[in-house]
Design a protein around this motif. Sequence first.
Motif, PDB file in Angstrom:
ATOM      1  N   VAL A 112       0.842  -1.194   0.000  1.00  8.02           N
ATOM      2  CA  VAL A 112       0.000   0.000   0.000  1.00  8.02           C
ATOM      3  C   VAL A 112       0.875   1.241   0.000  1.00  8.02           C
ATOM      4  N   GLU A 113       0.559   2.174  -0.887  1.00 14.00           N
ATOM      5  CA  GLU A 113       1.190   3.491  -0.907  1.00 14.00           C
ATOM      6  C   GLU A 113       0.113   4.556  -0.740  1.00 14.00           C
ATOM      7  N   ILE A 114       0.503   5.695  -0.234  1.00 11.48           N
ATOM      8  CA  ILE A 114      -0.382   6.851  -0.146  1.00 11.48           C
ATOM      9  C   ILE A 114       0.080   7.878  -1.159  1.00 11.48           C
ATOM     10  N   GLY A 115      -0.827   8.327  -2.000  1.00  8.63           N
ATOM     11  CA  GLY A 115      -0.523   9.372  -2.971  1.00  8.63           C
ATOM     12  C   GLY A 115      -1.177  10.685  -2.568  1.00  8.63           C
ATOM     13  N   ILE A 116      -0.474  11.790  -2.804  1.00  4.97           N
ATOM     14  CA  ILE A 116      -0.998  13.115  -2.484  1.00  4.97           C
ATOM     15  C   ILE A 116      -0.954  13.977  -3.735  1.00  4.97           C
ATOM     16  N   ASP A 117      -2.102  14.477  -4.155  1.00  7.02           N
ATOM     17  CA  ASP A 117      -2.153  15.440  -5.256  1.00  7.02           C
ATOM     18  C   ASP A 117      -1.577  16.775  -4.777  1.00  7.02           C
ATOM     19  N   THR A 118      -0.675  17.358  -5.565  1.00  2.55           N
ATOM     20  CA  THR A 118      -0.084  18.637  -5.173  1.00  2.55           C
ATOM     21  C   THR A 118       0.465  19.361  -6.389  1.00  2.55           C
ATOM     22  N   GLU A 119       0.368  20.683  -6.374  1.00  2.00           N
ATOM     23  CA  GLU A 119       0.968  21.489  -7.426  1.00  2.00           C
ATOM     24  C   GLU A 119       2.465  21.642  -7.219  1.00  2.00           C
ATOM     25  N   ASP A 120       2.958  21.387  -5.994  1.00  3.81           N
ATOM     26  CA  ASP A 120       4.355  21.646  -5.653  1.00  3.81           C
ATOM     27  C   ASP A 120       4.862  20.576  -4.695  1.00  3.81           C
ATOM     28  N   PRO A 121       5.303  19.422  -5.193  1.00  2.57           N
ATOM     29  CA  PRO A 121       5.788  18.358  -4.300  1.00  2.57           C
ATOM     30  C   PRO A 121       6.907  18.807  -3.381  1.00  2.57           C
ATOM     31  N   ALA A 122       7.862  19.591  -3.921  1.00  2.00           N
ATOM     32  CA  ALA A 122       8.999  20.017  -3.109  1.00  2.00           C
ATOM     33  C   ALA A 122       8.566  20.902  -1.943  1.00  2.00           C
ATOM     34  N   GLU A 126       9.064  17.678   2.596  1.00  2.45           N
ATOM     35  CA  GLU A 126       9.896  17.661   3.792  1.00  2.45           C
ATOM     36  C   GLU A 126       9.047  17.603   5.059  1.00  2.45           C
ATOM     37  N   VAL A 127       7.885  18.227   5.031  1.00  2.00           N
ATOM     38  CA  VAL A 127       6.984  18.166   6.184  1.00  2.00           C
ATOM     39  C   VAL A 127       6.599  16.717   6.471  1.00  2.00           C
ATOM     40  N   TRP A 128       6.221  16.003   5.423  1.00  7.18           N
ATOM     41  CA  TRP A 128       5.799  14.615   5.577  1.00  7.18           C
ATOM     42  C   TRP A 128       6.975  13.714   5.949  1.00  7.18           C
ATOM     43  N   ARG A 129       8.137  13.988   5.368  1.00  6.75           N
ATOM     44  CA  ARG A 129       9.300  13.151   5.666  1.00  6.75           C
ATOM     45  C   ARG A 129       9.675  13.243   7.139  1.00  6.75           C
ATOM     46  N   VAL A 130       9.735  14.472   7.653  1.00  4.69           N
ATOM     47  CA  VAL A 130      10.131  14.667   9.039  1.00  4.69           C
ATOM     48  C   VAL A 130       9.071  14.113   9.987  1.00  4.69           C
ATOM     49  N   ALA A 131       7.806  14.400   9.704  1.00  2.13           N
ATOM     50  CA  ALA A 131       6.729  13.966  10.590  1.00  2.13           C
ATOM     51  C   ALA A 131       6.646  12.447  10.682  1.00  2.13           C
ATOM     52  N   LEU A 132       6.891  11.760   9.564  1.00  5.84           N
ATOM     53  CA  LEU A 132       6.798  10.303   9.539  1.00  5.84           C
ATOM     54  C   LEU A 132       8.103   9.608   9.932  1.00  5.84           C
ATOM     55  N   GLY A 133       9.212  10.357   9.914  1.00  5.94           N
ATOM     56  CA  GLY A 133      10.499   9.722  10.164  1.00  5.94           C
ATOM     57  C   GLY A 133      10.954   8.866   8.990  1.00  5.94           C
ATOM     58  N   PHE A 139      12.235   7.741  -6.404  1.00  5.39           N
ATOM     59  CA  PHE A 139      11.731   8.689  -7.401  1.00  5.39           C
ATOM     60  C   PHE A 139      11.015   9.875  -6.759  1.00  5.39           C
ATOM     61  N   GLY A 140      11.614  10.406  -5.686  1.00  4.95           N
ATOM     62  CA  GLY A 140      10.995  11.535  -5.012  1.00  4.95           C
ATOM     63  C   GLY A 140       9.923  11.127  -4.024  1.00  4.95           C
ATOM     64  N   ASP A 141       9.715   9.821  -3.868  1.00  2.00           N
ATOM     65  CA  ASP A 141       8.752   9.336  -2.903  1.00  2.00           C
ATOM     66  C   ASP A 141       9.387   9.273  -1.522  1.00  2.00           C
ATOM     67  N   LEU A 152       4.901   6.793   0.572  1.00  2.04           N
ATOM     68  CA  LEU A 152       4.179   8.043   0.304  1.00  2.04           C
ATOM     69  C   LEU A 152       4.789   8.675  -0.937  1.00  2.04           C
ATOM     70  N   TRP A 153       3.938   9.059  -1.913  1.00  2.00           N
ATOM     71  CA  TRP A 153       4.452   9.706  -3.111  1.00  2.00           C
ATOM     72  C   TRP A 153       3.550  10.875  -3.476  1.00  2.00           C
ATOM     73  N   PHE A 154       4.073  11.743  -4.337  1.00  2.00           N
ATOM     74  CA  PHE A 154       3.409  13.013  -4.630  1.00  2.00           C
ATOM     75  C   PHE A 154       3.031  13.067  -6.105  1.00  2.00           C
ATOM     76  N   GLN A 155       1.723  13.174  -6.356  1.00  5.10           N
ATOM     77  CA  GLN A 155       1.179  13.268  -7.704  1.00  5.10           C
ATOM     78  C   GLN A 155       1.177  14.740  -8.108  1.00  5.10           C
ATOM     79  N   GLU A 156       2.146  15.144  -8.931  1.00  2.00           N
ATOM     80  CA  GLU A 156       2.215  16.551  -9.323  1.00  2.00           C
ATOM     81  C   GLU A 156       1.151  16.854 -10.360  1.00  2.00           C
TER      82      GLU A 156
END
Length: 228
Positions: A112-122, A126-133, A139-141, A152-156
Motif C-alpha cells: 500500500v502506498e499513499i498518494g498526495i495530489d499537489t501542485e508543488d511536491p517540493a 519535507e513536512v511529511w518526511r520529518v513527521a513520519l520519520g 523517485f521523489g517518494d 508516500l508519493w506526490f502526484q504533481e
Amino acid sequence: MAATDPVLTRPQIDDALAGLPDWRYRLGALVTVYKTATSAAALELVAAVGRVAEELDHHPDLDWRYNRVFLRFTSHDAGSEVTAQDVRAAAAASAAAADAGAAAEPGLYRSVEIGIDTEDPAGISEVWRVALGYRKGRFGDLVDPYGRGPGLWFQETNTPNVNRLHLDIHRGKAESAAVLDKTAATGALMNRDHAPDWVVVTDAQGNRLCLCTEENHEPDLPEQAPEG
C-alpha cells in the motif's frame, strides 16, 4: 551485496520469476508469503530463512503472522532495486520453505502506498518526511526506513482532486482480476483507461484509490477520475 551486482531490468526480472513461481515483483523487490501448518512451524521457517540470509549475507524484510511468513527481498545498496542477489536469495528461501512443507501464497502480499495530489511536491515533501520519520525514496517518494509503514508519493498536478489523498494498492497481476471484479460489484466507478497497469476506483463520495498490478513498474494516477 557485491558491488558488481547490477540492477536487473524488468525483462530480466520477469525471466527470473519464470523460475521462481512462489514470488512476485513489487516496487523494487521480490515478495511472497508462505503458509505453514502451525505457528511453531512458521517460526522454524523464519529461522531457516534467517540462516539462508546469513549464509548469503543478504537479508529480507520479514513479517511473522501466526502460521504465515511474509518475505521481501530488495538490494538496498543498489537503491532498493532487484539484483541477481535477490534472485539467489529468493530461490534459497523457496528451497527452505519446501523443506519445511510450507505452501506459497504470493497473492496475499499486498503493498500500500499513499498518494498526495499537489501542485508543488517540493513544497510539502519535507513536512511529511520529518513527521513520519521516513527517508527519500527512488523517485521523489518517501519510504519507511524500517519497511513498516506505507510508502508516500506526490502526484504533481495543476488540477488536484478535491480529495487530495488516495491509496495505491499493489497486487500481482495474476491476483488482480478477482479483486477488480469484486470491487466493481460494490458499485464503485472503475476507470480502466490505464489497465492492466492500474485501475482508478472512485467510491460514491468521490474518494479514490488505485488497484495496481506489477505489470507497471511505477503506477500513476490520471489527473482527474472521470465523472460518472
